[in-house]
Design a protein around this motif. Structure first.
Motif, PDB file in Angstrom:
ATOM      1  N   ASP A  17      -6.702  30.551   9.734  1.00  0.00           N
ATOM      2  CA  ASP A  17      -6.433  31.225   8.460  1.00  0.00           C
ATOM      3  C   ASP A  17      -5.099  31.963   8.486  1.00  0.00           C
ATOM      4  O   ASP A  17      -4.354  31.956   7.508  1.00  0.00           O
ATOM      5  CB  ASP A  17      -7.551  32.204   8.106  1.00  0.00           C
ATOM      6  CG  ASP A  17      -8.728  31.536   7.409  1.00  0.00           C
ATOM      7  OD1 ASP A  17      -8.695  30.301   7.223  1.00  0.00           O
ATOM      8  OD2 ASP A  17      -9.673  32.251   7.042  1.00  0.00           O
ATOM      9  N   ALA A  22      -4.120  31.061   4.699  1.00  0.00           N
ATOM     10  CA  ALA A  22      -5.224  30.659   3.821  1.00  0.00           C
ATOM     11  C   ALA A  22      -5.473  31.716   2.752  1.00  0.00           C
ATOM     12  O   ALA A  22      -5.415  32.915   3.009  1.00  0.00           O
ATOM     13  CB  ALA A  22      -6.490  30.439   4.639  1.00  0.00           C
ATOM     14  N   TYR A  24      -8.303  32.408  -0.524  1.00  0.00           N
ATOM     15  CA  TYR A  24      -9.601  32.012  -1.068  1.00  0.00           C
ATOM     16  C   TYR A  24      -9.715  32.462  -2.518  1.00  0.00           C
ATOM     17  O   TYR A  24      -9.251  33.550  -2.872  1.00  0.00           O
ATOM     18  CB  TYR A  24     -10.728  32.637  -0.242  1.00  0.00           C
ATOM     19  CG  TYR A  24     -10.804  32.098   1.157  1.00  0.00           C
ATOM     20  CD1 TYR A  24     -11.667  31.059   1.467  1.00  0.00           C
ATOM     21  CD2 TYR A  24     -10.006  32.610   2.179  1.00  0.00           C
ATOM     22  CE1 TYR A  24     -11.744  30.542   2.747  1.00  0.00           C
ATOM     23  CE2 TYR A  24     -10.082  32.109   3.462  1.00  0.00           C
ATOM     24  CZ  TYR A  24     -10.955  31.076   3.738  1.00  0.00           C
ATOM     25  OH  TYR A  24     -11.018  30.566   5.011  1.00  0.00           O
ATOM     26  N   ARG A  40     -10.473  27.137  -0.997  1.00  0.00           N
ATOM     27  CA  ARG A  40      -9.618  27.612   0.094  1.00  0.00           C
ATOM     28  C   ARG A  40      -8.328  26.803   0.028  1.00  0.00           C
ATOM     29  O   ARG A  40      -8.354  25.578   0.123  1.00  0.00           O
ATOM     30  CB  ARG A  40     -10.296  27.390   1.443  1.00  0.00           C
ATOM     31  CG  ARG A  40      -9.438  27.784   2.632  1.00  0.00           C
ATOM     32  CD  ARG A  40     -10.184  27.480   3.942  1.00  0.00           C
ATOM     33  NE  ARG A  40      -9.480  27.997   5.089  1.00  0.00           N
ATOM     34  CZ  ARG A  40      -8.700  27.266   5.883  1.00  0.00           C
ATOM     35  NH1 ARG A  40      -8.538  25.974   5.640  1.00  0.00           N
ATOM     36  NH2 ARG A  40      -8.099  27.812   6.909  1.00  0.00           N
ATOM     37  N   THR A  42      -4.377  26.325   1.625  1.00  0.00           N
ATOM     38  CA  THR A  42      -3.504  26.627   2.747  1.00  0.00           C
ATOM     39  C   THR A  42      -2.152  25.961   2.535  1.00  0.00           C
ATOM     40  O   THR A  42      -2.021  25.016   1.749  1.00  0.00           O
ATOM     41  CB  THR A  42      -4.104  26.122   4.077  1.00  0.00           C
ATOM     42  OG1 THR A  42      -4.284  24.709   3.999  1.00  0.00           O
ATOM     43  CG2 THR A  42      -5.423  26.802   4.384  1.00  0.00           C
TER      44      THR A  42
END
Length: 114
Positions: A17, A22, A24, A40, A42
């Motif tokens: 993460d 990352a 959310y 999620r 990234t």
């Protein structure tokens, strides 16, 4: 040994993460029966990735409902270039890139908590 595996898995997820920055998102509105779409996103170097999860009343997702890859690290949900439509049987999440940062793989995900 089981505790060691759990600690390693948690640490690995946290490092992933951090490295991939990352983010959310809990998408609204909520669907039938309290089904919720959680995303999620990234970005690493020049590639952006996303996964969508169908989360029911238990608060658990049993795996990704779908995923996508976007050019140049673009994040469609963060950028607001997505739609989430609910019907009686579940939802449909569609992510779109931009003209310069297109979705190169995936982009349409069924969200079903049943």
């Amino acid at each position: 040994m089981l505790i060691g595996v759990a600690v390693f898995g948690t640490a690995w997820g946290a490092v992933d993460d951090l490295v991939s920055d990352a983010r959310y998102f809990v998408l609204r509105p909520v669907g039938p029966g309290g089904c919720t779409a959680v995303v999620r996103e990234t970005s690493f170097l020049v590639i952006g990735n996303g996964e969508a999860y169908a989360v029911g009343r238990t608060g658990l997702a049993l795996g990704a409902a779908g995923s996508w890859t976007v050019d140049d690290g673009y994040r469609p949900v963060a950028g607001g270039t997505y739609t989430l439509d609910w019907g009686p049987g579940g939802g449909l999440l569609q992510v779109r890139g931009t003209s310069t940062d297109p979705v190169v793989h995936g982009g349409s995900t069924d969200i079903d908590c049943g």
